[in-house]
Design an enzyme around this catalytic site. Structure first.
Site, PDB file in Angstrom:
ATOM      1  N   ASP A  12       0.919  -1.361  -0.119  1.00  0.00           N
ATOM      2  CA  ASP A  12      -0.021  -0.115   0.014  1.00  0.00           C
ATOM      3  C   ASP A  12       1.036   1.239   0.041  1.00  0.00           C
ATOM      4  O   ASP A  12       1.939   1.020   0.418  1.00  0.00           O
ATOM      5  CB  ASP A  12      -0.699   0.097   1.106  1.00  0.00           C
ATOM      6  N   SER A  57      -7.346  -5.275  -4.875  1.00  0.00           N
ATOM      7  CA  SER A  57      -8.212  -5.794  -3.942  1.00  0.00           C
ATOM      8  C   SER A  57      -9.615  -5.937  -4.901  1.00  0.00           C
ATOM      9  O   SER A  57      -9.982  -4.957  -5.604  1.00  0.00           O
ATOM     10  CB  SER A  57      -8.428  -5.091  -2.511  1.00  0.00           C
ATOM     11  N   GLU A  59     -12.380  -4.653  -3.688  1.00  0.00           N
ATOM     12  CA  GLU A  59     -12.896  -3.515  -3.574  1.00  0.00           C
ATOM     13  C   GLU A  59     -12.133  -2.359  -4.500  1.00  0.00           C
ATOM     14  O   GLU A  59     -12.867  -1.232  -4.761  1.00  0.00           O
ATOM     15  CB  GLU A  59     -12.786  -2.837  -2.224  1.00  0.00           C
ATOM     16  N   ASN A  60     -10.925  -2.487  -4.784  1.00  0.00           N
ATOM     17  CA  ASN A  60     -10.065  -1.596  -5.669  1.00  0.00           C
ATOM     18  C   ASN A  60     -10.831  -1.466  -7.036  1.00  0.00           C
ATOM     19  O   ASN A  60     -10.488  -0.401  -7.732  1.00  0.00           O
ATOM     20  CB  ASN A  60      -8.690  -1.975  -5.872  1.00  0.00           C
ATOM     21  N   ARG A 173       2.240  -4.552   6.140  1.00  0.00           N
ATOM     22  CA  ARG A 173       1.657  -3.789   5.599  1.00  0.00           C
ATOM     23  C   ARG A 173       2.288  -2.430   5.338  1.00  0.00           C
ATOM     24  O   ARG A 173       2.824  -1.954   6.416  1.00  0.00           O
ATOM     25  CB  ARG A 173       0.264  -3.525   5.933  1.00  0.00           C
TER      26      ARG A 173
HETATM   27  C1  IPE Z   1      -5.136  -2.531  -0.116  1.00  0.00           C
HETATM   28  O1  IPE Z   1      -4.989  -1.025  -0.071  1.00  0.00           O
HETATM   29  C2  IPE Z   1      -5.313  -3.365  -1.477  1.00  0.00           C
HETATM   30  C3  IPE Z   1      -3.829  -3.257  -1.648  1.00  0.00           C
HETATM   31  C4  IPE Z   1      -2.721  -2.778  -1.448  1.00  0.00           C
HETATM   32  C5  IPE Z   1      -3.912  -3.919  -3.045  1.00  0.00           C
HETATM   33  P1  IPE Z   1      -6.203  -0.279  -0.134  1.00  0.00           P
HETATM   34  O2  IPE Z   1      -5.433   1.173  -0.336  1.00  0.00           O
HETATM   35  O3  IPE Z   1      -7.074  -0.559  -1.176  1.00  0.00           O
HETATM   36  O4  IPE Z   1      -6.780  -0.285   1.524  1.00  0.00           O
HETATM   37  P2  IPE Z   1      -7.712   0.942   2.087  1.00  0.00           P
HETATM   38  O5  IPE Z   1      -8.682   1.517   1.178  1.00  0.00           O
HETATM   39  O6  IPE Z   1      -6.922   2.058   2.544  1.00  0.00           O
HETATM   40  O7  IPE Z   1      -8.330  -0.010   3.264  1.00  0.00           O
HETATM   41  C1  IPE Z   2      -1.715   0.210  -3.199  1.00  0.00           C
HETATM   42  O1  IPE Z   2      -1.410   1.526  -3.464  1.00  0.00           O
HETATM   43  C2  IPE Z   2      -1.770  -0.364  -4.551  1.00  0.00           C
HETATM   44  C3  IPE Z   2      -3.417  -0.670  -4.872  1.00  0.00           C
HETATM   45  C4  IPE Z   2      -4.286  -0.704  -3.953  1.00  0.00           C
HETATM   46  C5  IPE Z   2      -3.586  -0.926  -6.254  1.00  0.00           C
HETATM   47  P1  IPE Z   2      -2.612   2.426  -3.339  1.00  0.00           P
HETATM   48  O2  IPE Z   2      -3.093   2.911  -4.701  1.00  0.00           O
HETATM   49  O3  IPE Z   2      -3.682   2.245  -2.398  1.00  0.00           O
HETATM   50  O4  IPE Z   2      -2.127   4.016  -2.667  1.00  0.00           O
HETATM   51  P2  IPE Z   2      -2.173   4.912  -1.869  1.00  0.00           P
HETATM   52  O5  IPE Z   2      -2.915   4.186  -0.439  1.00  0.00           O
HETATM   53  O6  IPE Z   2      -3.778   5.728  -2.254  1.00  0.00           O
HETATM   54  O7  IPE Z   2      -1.368   5.751  -1.454  1.00  0.00           O
HETATM   55 MG    MG Z   3      -3.850   2.582  -0.403  1.00  0.00          MG
END
Ligand code: IPE
Ligand code: IPE
Ligand code: MG
Length: 230
Positions: A12, A57, A59-60, A173
């Site tokens: 993350d 994820s 959810e992403n 994490r």
């Molecule tokens: C978790 O990160 C998913 C991945 C690293 C792939 P997110 O950025 O999606 O998590 P939240 O939204 O902060 O919980």
């Molecule tokens: C994690 O980085 C990778 C994915 C979830 C695809 P983020 O895209 O969540 O990066 P931040 O948390 O917004 O910095």
């Molecule tokens: Mg993130």
């Protein structure tokens, strides 16, 4: 030093890493992918057998089309460019998650990548893509129902998408947050947790080394009074 057999990483912080540098979020994902490749190779060199990386994820999938399209382009680059290196290094590729939600060409690349690395015996790289822990538990529960009999804890674990692997010993994490965000919920019951404030693209091999050292100092009791070191 005792090495974990299975290390799982919630990668993350890519977006924030980029934004701080006034770059588009996609530049953070690109830098993250480079780090992901180097860190996984580092972990296998250190004797870790299973490396599970949370790349996307379920959810992403609700992120903007622009961001998802940048991520999909990176997946294409990864699966077309890095498979030979995995195969040469004896690393088997596995992908967990609802990959049927990905563009079809990526699904094909994943299938080819799994086939080309199937003989790898040195270790397994498990990429979690369109993955959600709750969804995986519900899927396994439905599979158990279809079996028509009650299942044991071990049988249930084997129905999860990680069923072939030992549970994670160390779950890392990056990116400052302290939550699981739907990652390996069942499997992490006794994982040692390690949180780093560093954004994933800035998480170096030396940072990983620190996490491994920290892990080696933990006393894993599994509910007992003293760890059984025998
Ligand atoms: C978790 O990160 C998913 C991945 C690293 C792939 P997110 O950025 O999606 O998590 P939240 O939204 O902060 O919980
Ligand atoms: C994690 O980085 C990778 C994915 C979830 C695809 P983020 O895209 O969540 O990066 P931040 O948390 O917004 O910095
Ligand atoms: Mg993130």
């Amino acid at each position: 030093m005792e090495s974990p057999r299975h290390v799982a990483v919630i990668m993350d912080g890519n977006g924030r890493w980029a934004q701080k540098r006034l770059l588009p979020r996609s530049a953070g994902h690109s830098a993250g992918m480079k780090r992901m490749i180097a860190l996984s190779e580092y972990l296998f060199r250190r004797g870790v057998k299973v490396v599970t990386l949370y790349a996307l994820s379920k959810e992403n999938l609700s992120r903007s089309e622009e961001e998802l399209s940048a991520l999909f382009t990176l997946f294409r680059t990864y699966f077309s460019g890095s498979i030979s290196r995995l195969a040469d290094g004896g690393i088997r590729l596995d992908v967990i998650g609802e990959t049927e939600l990905l563009p079809e060409d990526i699904q094909t690349l994943i299938q080819e990548g799994k086939e080309r690395t199937a003989k790898g015996e040195k270790g397994t790289l498990v990429l979690a893509i369109c993955y959600g822990g709750r969804q995986d538990i519900v899927r396994a529960a439905n599979a158990a129902v279809r079996m028509g009999k009650e299942v044991t804890e071990e049988e249930f674990a084997s129905l999860l998408s990680t069923g072939a692997y030992p549970p994670p010993d160390l779950l890392i994490r990056t990116g400052k947050e302290k939550r699981l965000s739907n990652f390996l919920l069942f499997e992490s019951a006794y994982a040692e947790l390690y949180f780093s404030d560093k954004m994933f693209p800035a998480f170096t091999d030396a940072d990983m080394e620190r996490a491994l050292l920290d892990y080696a100092s933990r006393d894993r009791r599994y509910g007992k009074i003293k760890a059984d070191k025998s």
